[in-house]
Design an enzyme around this catalytic site. Structure first.
Site, PDB file in Angstrom:
ATOM      1  CD  GLN A 123       9.665  -9.238  18.460  1.00 22.49           C
ATOM      2  OE1 GLN A 123      10.520  -8.377  18.634  1.00 22.49           O
ATOM      3  NE2 GLN A 123       8.565  -9.282  19.185  1.00 22.49           N
ATOM      4  CE  LYS A 159       9.232  -4.703  20.195  1.00 19.26           C
ATOM      5  NZ  LYS A 159       9.906  -6.013  20.397  1.00 19.26           N
ATOM      6  CG  ASP A 216      14.756  -7.781  23.766  1.00 20.23           C
ATOM      7  OD1 ASP A 216      13.805  -7.030  24.021  1.00 20.23           O
ATOM      8  OD2 ASP A 216      14.812  -8.508  22.757  1.00 20.23           O
TER       9      ASP A 216
END
Ligand code: GUN
Length: 285
Positions: free
Chosen positions: A92, A48, A115
């Site tokens: 994460q 990412k 997210d």
């Protein structure tokens, strides 16, 4: 049979984002928080971060030890919420067992939750309120269908899996009114009786259950569209390989369109994450 090239669509999305960043002269900032040493998470974040660099998003990684307390993590999030240079925060997952992901989602400023995990963003998604951030994998799937002009209006879409991160938000997007939505929806899961019978009636079958090669040709209608969300790590001949939830070799010939793994939905998840980050930076301008 046509293969849906998610890598190509993701690359074109990223080129577009790069142009937007340059055109609007913005400096989007994204912070990844990694708690512990989960190797798959480290690999995802590295990937990412690379994509961020390619298009002009400033990204930083906050590496926290496995023993970090929930309280410490929430304080770090509070600092990032206040930081004007940061437009997106990604914590994460999976997190260590002593940290409650729900508390983490709630601690994020919803306007930086790229997210789409904060309950406010989940609620906005359900209500079709575009001021929120849709969660990235479902958003990417809709964009893939759009890129190939695969219409969903009035179509019978069957989603296998009801996770908070894919199945449920995807169902919400497909049920909205409008283009690449307006679907007739069935969601099947581990307690569904006769899953195969439901799948066989799908015009569009979306597998998001996390079970290697679960979908076989016998479960798929002739000329249907099959979208594979699975990323399963399996050992084969002593090596780790990644396979989807669909038995591609077995199913592909029967479909009109199918996504491969890798190179299908996966690259789109990252592209939509960066789309949400650029959108956040534009909104804060
Ligand atoms: N772990 C696996 N996928 C994701 C994701 O999309 N976001 C976060 N925060 N963690 C993940």
């Amino acid at each position: 049979m046509n293969i849906i090239d998610g890598k190509r669509v993701a690359e074109s999305t990223l080129r577009n984002l790069k142009n937007q960043i340059e055109h609007h002269k913005i400096h989007p900032g994204l912070c990844f928080i990694l708690v512990g040493n989960h190797s798959a998470s480290q690999a995802y974040v590295k990937m990412k971060k690379k994509r961020c660099e390619e298009i002009g998003i400033d990204s930083t990684v906050l590496n926290l030890p496995e023993a970090t307390t929930e309280e410490d993590l929430l304080s770090q999030i509070a600092l990032l919420n206040e930081n004007k240079k940061i437009h997106g925060i990604i914590v994460q997952e999976p997190l260590p067992a002593h940290i409650d992901p729900k508390a983490v989602h709630l601690a994020l400023d919803p306007s930086k939750d790229v997210d789409g995990f904060h309950p406010i963003n989940v609620g906005k998604l359900l209500m079709g309120d575009i001021t929120g951030f849709p969660s990235c994998t479902p958003y990417g799937i809709i964009k893939l269908l759009e890129a190939y002009n695969i219409q969903t209006s009035g179509k019978h879409v069957v989603v296998i899996g009801r996770s908070n991160i894919v199945g449920k938000p995807l169902a919400a997007l497909l049920l909205q009114k409008g283009a690449f939505a307006d679907a007739t929806l069935t969601v099947v899961h581990s307690k569904t009786k006769n899953i195969e019978e439901h799948c066989k009636r799908a015009d569009i079958l979306i597998a998001a259950l996390g079970s290697p090669h679960f979908v076989k040709a016998s479960m798929v209608k002739e000329d249907s569209v099959v979208i594979d969300v699975g990323i399963n790590r399996i050992e084969k001949n002593g090596e780790t390989t990644i396979v989807g939830d669909v038995d591609f070799e077995n199913v592909a010939e029967k479909c009109s369109y199918i996504t491969p793994v890798p190179g299908g939905v996966g690259p789109m998840t990252i592209a939509m994450l960066l789309t949400n980050t650029v959108e956040s930076a534009l909104r804060s301008k």
